[in-house]
Design an enzyme around this catalytic site. Structure first.
Site, short mmCIF file in Angstrom:
data_model
loop_
_atom_site.label_atom_id
_atom_site.label_comp_id
_atom_site.label_asym_id
_atom_site.label_seq_id
_atom_site.Cartn_x
_atom_site.Cartn_y
_atom_site.Cartn_z
N LYS A 127 54.44 -1.94 26.02
CA LYS A 127 55.39 -2.71 25.23
C LYS A 127 54.90 -4.15 25.14
O LYS A 127 54.77 -4.84 26.16
CB LYS A 127 56.78 -2.66 25.87
CG LYS A 127 57.47 -1.32 25.74
CD LYS A 127 57.90 -1.03 24.31
CE LYS A 127 58.78 0.20 24.22
NZ LYS A 127 59.24 0.45 22.84
N LYS A 137 61.78 9.89 15.30
CA LYS A 137 62.78 9.95 16.36
C LYS A 137 64.04 10.60 15.79
O LYS A 137 64.48 10.24 14.69
CB LYS A 137 63.12 8.56 16.88
CG LYS A 137 61.95 7.84 17.54
CD LYS A 137 62.34 6.43 17.94
CE LYS A 137 61.20 5.69 18.60
NZ LYS A 137 61.54 4.26 18.90
#
Length: 326
Positions: free
Chosen positions: A149, A245
């Protein structure tokens, strides 16, 4: 007659979870159960503020659809009955689970998908200082695929520290819209220098036009810029891959269609997740045979999980047990 149950749940994170937009200490989910008296179907969703959805809003939408659901709402009718995509996802997955139990067969068979097999998932390193991310990489260096990240000042040093401490792990990056057009090419070059294989959403979804003419030494994956089939056309020329997703597409049903359409357009496919339990990972894993990259490590980042959970052997993820879903 069907009965619909809706539950708001909180699952603490093991430590903390930070991305460019902020930190979380728990997974805040909504679980849906649909029963016909003899069988129960379950689904889980994660309302995401980035997409204008909240837990109260999703619960209200589900309550608003209660009469239709209990009267026999079909999967194909969910989009016309419920607005938030997260709420659609929970309903869609619960109806798939219920149908499988009623038929005495598996969801993958009902959906005409390949039989699920164990697959390697990415393991996420939360955004932190370069030194802290380097330490986290050292602890996770045995894992074959790490997801970093990024999206704040110091990303070049973060990349260097992670690569130094996890020299054999494959790397992917998620900037969560944290870079800007003026540093895009420099950051992609820095990623290429340490062998990053994929970069998710480097620019804000409403300011990603710079990708069209940029040098892309690393494939770029659309996440916040990609939702359903109606967003595919806008990706052309800017992205090389798409992160699918279920909370964005509105369930397994539209996610299957999106994965197949992306393949037809020569886009790489990543199957991703929100921070959630094994119940949310289970339907997403059915898409693994259609994907190039699997990022379904949500339960690995939580302090506890559902019973029975999906089995993880390190980063090797096994198909969900029937007692959980599907």
């Amino acid at each position: 007659m069907r009965r619909l149950s809706i539950a708001e749940e909180r699952w603490p994170v093991a430590g903390s979870f930070t991305i460019a937009r902020g930190s979380k200490s728990e997974a805040h989910v909504v679980r849906v159960t649909i029963t016909d008296g003899a069988h129960q179907g379950h689904g889980e969703c994660v309302p995401y503020p980035r997409y204008g959805e909240s837990v109260p809003q999703v619960i209200a939408a589900l309550e608003g659809a209660r009469v239709a659901v209990e009267a026999g709402l079909a999967r194909e009718e969910i989009a016309s009955a419920v607005a938030p995509h997260a709420a659609r996802n929970a309903l869609d997955c619960a109806l798939w689970d219920l149908a499988a139990k009623q038929a005495g067969t598996a969801v993958w068979q009902l959906a005409e998908l390949p039989r699920p097999v164990p697959a390697v998932t990415a393991y996420t390193l939360s955004l932190n200082t370069p030194a802290a991310m380097g330490e986290a990489a050292a602890k996770a260096a045995h894992r074959p695929l790490l997801k970093l990240k990024l999206g704040r000042a110091g990303d070049e040093e973060r990349l260097a520290q992670v690569r130094r401490n996890a020299p054999t792990s494959r790397l992917i990056v998620d900037a969560n819209e944290g870079w800007r057009p003026d540093n895009l090419e420099a950051m992609l070059a820095a990623c290429a220098a340490v062998g990053v294989e994929l970069v998710e959403q480097p620019l804000p979804a409403d300011d990603d036009e710079a990708l069209r003419g940029a040098l892309r030494p690393v494939p770029v994956c659309a996440d916040e810029s990609a939702h359903g089939l109606d967003t595919l056309d806008a990706l052309a020329g800017k992205y090389d891959a798409i992160n699918i997703k279920l909370d964005k597409t509105g369930g397994l049903t539209p996610a299957i269609a999106l994965a197949r359409a992306a393949r037809q357009r020569q886009l790489k496919v990543m199957i991703g997740c929100m921070l959630a339990t094994s119940l949310a990972m289970a339907p997403a894993m059915l898409l693994a045979p259609l994907a190039d990259v699997i990022d379904l490590d949500g339960p690995l980042l939580l302090a506890s999980d559902r019973t029975p959970p999906i089995r993880y052997d390190g980063s090797l993820m096994y198909p969900p047990p029937p007692a959980l879903w599907g």
